[in-house]
Write a protein that holds these residues in place. Structure first.
Motif, PDB file in Angstrom:
ATOM      1  N   GLY A 136       0.820  -1.192   0.000  1.00  0.00           N
ATOM      2  CA  GLY A 136       0.000   0.000   0.000  1.00  0.00           C
ATOM      3  C   GLY A 136       0.858   1.247   0.000  1.00  0.00           C
ATOM      4  O   GLY A 136       2.093   1.185  -0.096  1.00  0.00           O
ATOM      5  N   LEU A 137       0.223   2.403   0.099  1.00  0.00           N
ATOM      6  CA  LEU A 137       0.898   3.696   0.101  1.00  0.00           C
ATOM      7  C   LEU A 137       0.457   4.459   1.333  1.00  0.00           C
ATOM      8  O   LEU A 137      -0.739   4.567   1.620  1.00  0.00           O
ATOM      9  N   SER A 143       7.696   0.565   5.623  1.00  0.00           N
ATOM     10  CA  SER A 143       7.844   1.415   4.453  1.00  0.00           C
ATOM     11  C   SER A 143       9.234   1.227   3.842  1.00  0.00           C
ATOM     12  O   SER A 143      10.220   1.000   4.552  1.00  0.00           O
ATOM     13  N   PHE A 144       9.300   1.298   2.509  1.00  0.00           N
ATOM     14  CA  PHE A 144      10.600   1.211   1.817  1.00  0.00           C
ATOM     15  C   PHE A 144      10.785   2.427   0.909  1.00  0.00           C
ATOM     16  O   PHE A 144      11.236   2.329  -0.221  1.00  0.00           O
ATOM     17  N   TRP A 145      10.483   3.618   1.425  1.00  0.00           N
ATOM     18  CA  TRP A 145      10.661   4.846   0.647  1.00  0.00           C
ATOM     19  C   TRP A 145      12.129   5.190   0.466  1.00  0.00           C
ATOM     20  O   TRP A 145      12.522   5.753  -0.563  1.00  0.00           O
ATOM     21  N   TRP A 146      12.936   4.831   1.478  1.00  0.00           N
ATOM     22  CA  TRP A 146      14.349   5.231   1.378  1.00  0.00           C
ATOM     23  C   TRP A 146      15.102   4.498   0.272  1.00  0.00           C
ATOM     24  O   TRP A 146      15.992   5.099  -0.362  1.00  0.00           O
ATOM     25  N   PRO A 147      14.818   3.223  -0.068  1.00  0.00           N
ATOM     26  CA  PRO A 147      15.500   2.650  -1.240  1.00  0.00           C
ATOM     27  C   PRO A 147      15.118   3.367  -2.534  1.00  0.00           C
ATOM     28  O   PRO A 147      15.963   3.553  -3.419  1.00  0.00           O
ATOM     29  N   LEU A 148      13.842   3.763  -2.633  1.00  0.00           N
ATOM     30  CA  LEU A 148      13.428   4.493  -3.832  1.00  0.00           C
ATOM     31  C   LEU A 148      14.133   5.845  -3.921  1.00  0.00           C
ATOM     32  O   LEU A 148      14.509   6.296  -5.021  1.00  0.00           O
TER      33      LEU A 148
END
Length: 668
Positions: A2-3, A637-642
C-alpha cells in the motif's frame, strides 16, 4: 502492499517534462535570407522526422528519476509479521494476588514461597518482573535478570484490604506484551476466587504470545461466616432512636447459631443470637437510643470468629445531632399549609427536623442563616431586611423551597428564585376538571420515592419561566410544576402550586410524606455524605461552595492523608484500607467507615474447565508443540530505497546529459 501518502502520486505528472524537452521543444526552424523563391515549387514539409525521440537513454533516465521521486514521497509499504520461538529470550511475569482474601490461613506466605521458587527456574538471558494486582496493578520491579532484586520484591508483598480483579491482571499483561516485544510467560499466584472473575469472559482473553501458568497456594477455609451488610441511619436527630439491621451470611457452611454484638465506641452495647442455615443468611436487629452527641463509631461484630477475620465485623458511623430547624413562612390567612407540612415531617420514620412556623409579618427580625433551609409558602412581598438576608443565605450555600400560589404570583418577583410567574393555569374543581402529573425526573432526590405523584389532582398551577431552572416534574399540559434553580452555591426548589389542599389534593396522598421528607433531606444536605463505604471507593471531600478551603483527612491510625499543599486543592481521595476516616472541613466534620468488599468472603474457586479455557485463550502451537508468539502485523515502508535509486538516477543523468551536450557543441 500500500501507500502511506498516495496523494504524492500526483507527482507522476512530472513525466511530461522529459517528453516536452525531448520532443516538442526539439524542433526549431531558423529563418535564412534568400534572394527569390519564385522558381521554387510550394510543397508540404513532413514533420514525422521531427516527432521522433532522440537520446533515448537520457530520456529514459529522466523519466525514471521523476517516477522514483514520486513513488518515494508516496511512501509505499508492505505488512510484516515477526514470529519468534518461546525457546529464546523471554520475559517472566510473577503476579502475586495480595487481596484481602489472601489473609486466610497462610495463603499469602505460600504464594510468596511459590514465586521465590519460580525465580530459581529462570534461564540465562531471561528477564523477570514482579507485580501485584489487588485494587489495581502495582509494579514492584522493572524487567530484570537480577534474581536478588526479584526476591526482594517478592518478600515485600503484604496483603491489602482491597478486592482482587483478574481483569486488571489481564490488562496489565496486554500492556507488558505490547511493550516487551518478546514472548511473555506469566505465573499467577492466587487463591483463584470465582467472585474475582469479570462479568464477561472476553475480559480474560490473553494477548497472543502470552502463556499463563496458575499456582494455587493450598486449600482455603472450608467455610466462612461474614457480616455481609448493615443498614443503619447516618444521623439521629434530638433524642430519637435508631434501628440497625444486619445480615450474617455463610459461604459453604453448615447450619450454625452465632452470637452477634453491636459495639459502640469500643464498648459492647448489646448482643444477640442468630440462626444461620446451611450456606444461607440470617438477619438480626438492634435499636440504639443512647448514642452520645456527635459522631459515634459503631460496628456489628461476629463474636464466634473464623479463620478469615476481616469480614467478622462491619463498621459504620452515626451522628447524634440536634434537630435541623426549618423556617416555614406563610400568609396569616393560610393555616393549612404549615399544618400539612409539619404533620408530614412528624410522620417520618426518623425525627430529624423541627419546623419553626411564622407569618410574613413576623419575619422582619429573623435570620435565615440560623436554619437548615427556608420554606416560603405562597407569600407575597417580604420585609426588605429579610429578603436581603435570604438572598445572601442562599448564595452562600443555603437552600429554600418556594411554594407559588396566587399570592406569590401577584408579587413583582419571586424572592430568591431567578425567574418570574407569568400566568395561572386553572381548572374548576367543582366541574371535575384537573391536571395530573405526566412526567417526573426520578433521578432527583425529592421525587425518587414519591411514586411519580400518582393520582394527585392539580386544579390550579402557576406558569413560571426561568432560563436556567431544571424541570423536575410536569403536568399533562406541559406546565412545569416542580423546578430547581442553583443560585451560586445555593439550591432553590420551586413548587408551582400550593400546600393547602385547595389548588391540589397532594397533601391527601401517600406520596406527600416521602416528598416532604426527601425534599427536607435534600435541601438541608442530610445524607449526602455516606457513612459506610467499601475499600477502593472514591470519597468526595468538598461541596461546590467549599472550593479552595483546606480539608484535613485522618486515616484509621490518626495520620494525615493529605499534605499541606494538597489539603486546599484535592477534590476527593480513594479509600485504600478499612477502618474509620475522620474528615474535617469548613462545612462540618464527618466520619466514614470503610469495610472490605464482601465478595472477598466467598472462597469458592474457579472451575477447572474455566481455568483451562483461560490459559488457552492466546496460545498457538507450532507443529513441534512449542508455543510461539507472533506480534501484530505492522506496515514497513521502503521509501528510502526508492530515494536512493532517484539519487543514483540523477547522477547518471548528469553524466549522460553532459556527454550529449559535448557532442552537440563539437557538431556546431
Amino acid at each position: 502492499m500500500g501507500l502511506l501518502s498516495p496523494w504524492f502520486l500526483a507527482g507522476l505528472a512530472a513525466l511530461a517534462l522529459p517528453v516536452w524537452f525531448h520532443l516538442l521543444r526539439r524542433h526549431k526552424s531558423e529563418p535564412r535570407p534568400f534572394s527569390s523563391l519564385m522558381f521554387f515549387e510550394r510543397r508540404t514539409q513532413s514533420s514525422i522526422r521531427h516527432r521522433r525521440l532522440r537520446y533515448l537513454l537520457l530520456f529514459a533516465l529522466r523519466a525514471a528519476l521523476f517516477a522514483a521521486l514520486a513513488l518515494a514521497f508516496a511512501a509505499p509499504y508492505f505488512m510484516s509479521r515477526v514470529t519468534g520461538s518461546m525457546g529464546g529470550e523471554r520475559l517472566v511475569v510473577l503476579a502475586i494476588d495480595d487481596s484481602a482474601s489472601m489473609r486466610a490461613r497462610d495463603r499469602l506466605s505460600r504464594a510468596k514461597q511459590e514465586a521465590l521458587r519460580a525465580t530459581e527456574r529462570l534461564r540465562a538471558g531471561d528477564k523477570a518482573q514482579v507485580l501485584t494486582f489487588a485494587g489495581g496493578v502495582t509494579m514492584l520491579s522493572d524487567p530484570t535478570p537480577d534474581v536478588a532484586v526479584l526476591r526482594a520484591a517478592i518478600e515485600s508483598v503484604q496483603a491489602k484490604d482491597a478486592r482482587n480483579a483478574y481483569a486488571d491482571f489481564v490488562r496489565a499483561l496486554k500492556s507488558i506484551a505490547q511493550s516487551s516485544r518478546v514472548p511473555v510467560e506469566a505465573h499467577l499466584f492466587s487463591d483463584l476466587q470465582k467472585s474475582a472473575l469479570p462479568s464477561g469472559f472476553g475480559d480474560l482473553s490473553l494477548p497472543l504470545g502470552v502463556s499463563l501458568t496458575v499456582h494455587a497456594p493450598g486449600d482455603g477455609p472450608k467455610g466462612n461466616w461474614a457480616v455481609e451488610n448493615v443498614t443503619a441511619p447516618t444521623r439521629l436527630g434530638g433524642a430519637g432512636a435508631g434501628r440497625i439491621q444486619a445480615t450474617i451470611a455463610g459461604y459453604g457452611t453448615e447450619p450454625a447459631t452465632k452470637t452477634v454484638s453491636l459495639v459502640m465506641n469500643g464498648k459492647v452495647h448489646e448482643s444477640r443470637r442468630v440462626e444461620i442455615p446451611a450456606n444461607g443468611r440470617g438477619a438480626v436487629e438492634f435499636t440504639i437510643s443512647d448514642a452520645p452527641r456527635g459522631w459515634s463509631r459503631l460496628e456489628i461484630r461476629l463474636d464466634d470468629g473464623d479463620e478469615y477475620a476481616p469480614d467478622d465485623r462491619y463498621r459504620f458511623a452515626m451522628e447524634r445531632h440536634e434537630l435541623s430547624r426549618i423556617l416555614f413562612l406563610h400568609e396569616s390567612r393560610d393555616t393549612r399549609s404549615p399544618l400539612y407540612f409539619r404533620t408530614a415531617l412528624e410522620a417520618c420514620t426518623e425525627a430529624l427536623f423541627a419546623v419553626d412556623v411564622r407569618t410574613v409579618q413576623q419575619a422582619g427580625n429573623v435570620n435565615p442563616a440560623e436554619y437548615a433551609f427556608v420554606v416560603l409558602s405562597n407569600v407575597g412581598l417580604l420585609p426588605e431586611p429579610f429578603e436581603k438576608a435570604l438572598v445572601k443565605f442562599i448564595e452562600g450555600g443555603g437552600a429554600a423551597m418556594i411554594v407559588v400560589g396566587p399570592v406569590a404570583a401577584a408579587a413583582p418577583q419571586l424572592a430568591g428564585f431567578e425567574g418570574r410567574a407569568t400566568s395561572s393555569r386553572y381548572s374548576a374543581k367543582e366541574g371535575g376538571r384537573f391536571q395530573m402529573v405526566s412526567w417526573v425526573d426520578e433521578s432527583h432526590p425529592s421525587v425518587r420515592r414519591a411514586n411519580k405523584w400518582a393520582g394527585v389532582k392539580f386544579y390550579q398551577s402557576i406558569l413560571v419561566e426561568s432560563e436556567d431552572a431544571r424541570v423536575v416534574a410536569r403536568l399533562a399540559d406541559q406546565t412545569p410544576v416542580l423546578l430547581e434553580s442553583r443560585r451560586k452555591a445555593g439550591r432553590v426548589l420551586l413548587f408551582a402550586s400550593t400546600l393547602d389542599n385547595v389548588a391540589n389534593d397532594f397533601p391527601l396522598h401517600a406520596s406527600f410524606v416521602p416528598f416532604v421528607e426527601q425534599t427536607a433531606r435534600y435541601l438541608s444536605r442530610i445524607g449526602e455524605r455516606p457513612s459506610m463505604l467499601t475499600v477502593g471507593a472514591y470519597l468526595e471531600l468538598r461541596h461546590g461552595d467549599e472550593r479552595g478551603a483546606a480539608v484535613e483527612v485522618l486515616d484509621p491510625d490518626g495520620r494525615r492523608v493529605l499534605g499541606l499543599s494538597e489539603a486546599a486543592v484535592v477534590e476527593g481521595i480513594t479509600l485504600d484500607r478499612e477502618g474509620y476516616f475522620d474528615v474535617r472541613r469548613p462545612g462540618g466534620n464527618f466520619v466514614v467507615a470503610v469495610n472490605t468488599d464482601r465478595r472477598e468472603s466467598d472462597f469458592t474457586p474457579i472451575e477447572e474447565e474455566t481455568l483451562k479455557l483461560w490459559q488457552t485463550t492466546s496460545q498457538a502451537e507450532s507443529e513441534s508443540g512449542t508455543p510461539y508468539t507472533e506480534t501484530e502485523a505492522q506496515p514497513r515502508s521502503f521509501w528510502w530505497p526508492l530515494l536512493a535509486v532517484a539519487l543514483a538516477l540523477a547522477a547518471v543523468e548528469s553524466i549522460v546529459a553532459g556527454r550529449h551536450l559535448k557532442v552537440g557543441r563539437e557538431a556546431a
